[in-house]
Write a protein that holds these residues in place. Structure first.
Motif: not given
Length: 207
Positions: A152-173
């Motif tokens: 389940l750690v793989y599910v968690s880390v993928c969701l964490g990365i998605v959470h990170y991408w969705w939180q930043v503004k468009p264009g921020v890398t």
């Protein structure tokens, strides 16, 4: 690895893992958290959680790649638990400093703001892993069931990365680095398993 060396390395790992929260504490006391202290705390704890998760997942591929690094396994649980610690601080920062412990606000955010939904799910998937991180839990569950659960750690880390991408503004890398590292780790595990199996077959044929 002898015991004094192991103790020294574990002490250094503890210091490194505690550094982000110690720095936050120091900056809070000295009033140096920046113009938005809540944002600073949220970002620091979230990034620390992601980095520690990725580091813990890197241990197995590194051990497969080079057998002399087998001692790294002694640090995987410690890194994983610190990742959960920072993920919990990240979550409770939101609960206390953003939603002010208001259940209605939290529910509305989870339902309407997708990055909060992803983050909450990432934390929830870590909970059973933290609760079953002990040697006793491995014995009670059995090695195979324990390993299946901890995937389940793989599910968690993928969701964490998605959470990170969705939180930043468009264009921020800024999430790109951790995303690339995690992608490499995902590819490395099956690739190394295939390589080891092929090498074993070649040795068998040669014999």
């Amino acid at each position: 690895m002898n015991k004094p060396t192991l103790i020294t390395l574990k002490t250094l790992v503890w210091i490194a893992c505690l550094y982000p929260v110690a720095l936050l504490g120091y900056e809070a006391v000295t009033n140096n958290l920046g113009p938005d202290p809540t944002k600073t705390i949220t970002f620091t704890t979230g990034l620390a959680a992601l980095r520690l998760l990725v580091l813990s997942l890197a241990i197995t591929p590194l051990r497969q790649l080079w057998s002399k690094l087998s001692w790294l396994i002694k640090f995987r649980r410690l890194l994983g638990l610190f990742a959960f610690f920072y993920a919990s601080l990240h979550l409770f920062t939101y609960i206390g400093l953003y939603s002010y412990f208001d259940p209605h606000t939290m529910l509305q955010d989870v339902l309407k703001r997708r990055f909060i939904t992803a983050g909450a799910l990432a934390w929830l998937f870590l909970v059973p892993l933290a609760l079953t991180s002990t040697t006793g839990s491995i014995r009670r569950l059995g090695g195979k069931r324990w390993q299946q659960l901890h995937k389940l750690v793989y599910v968690s880390v993928c969701l964490g990365i998605v959470h990170y991408w969705w939180q930043v503004k468009p264009g921020v890398t800024t999430p790109m680095t951790v995303t690339i590292v995690m992608a490499i780790l995902f590819i490395a595990r099956p690739a190394l398993t295939w390589w080891k199996a092929r090498r074993k077959n070649n040795l068998t044929y040669a014999a």
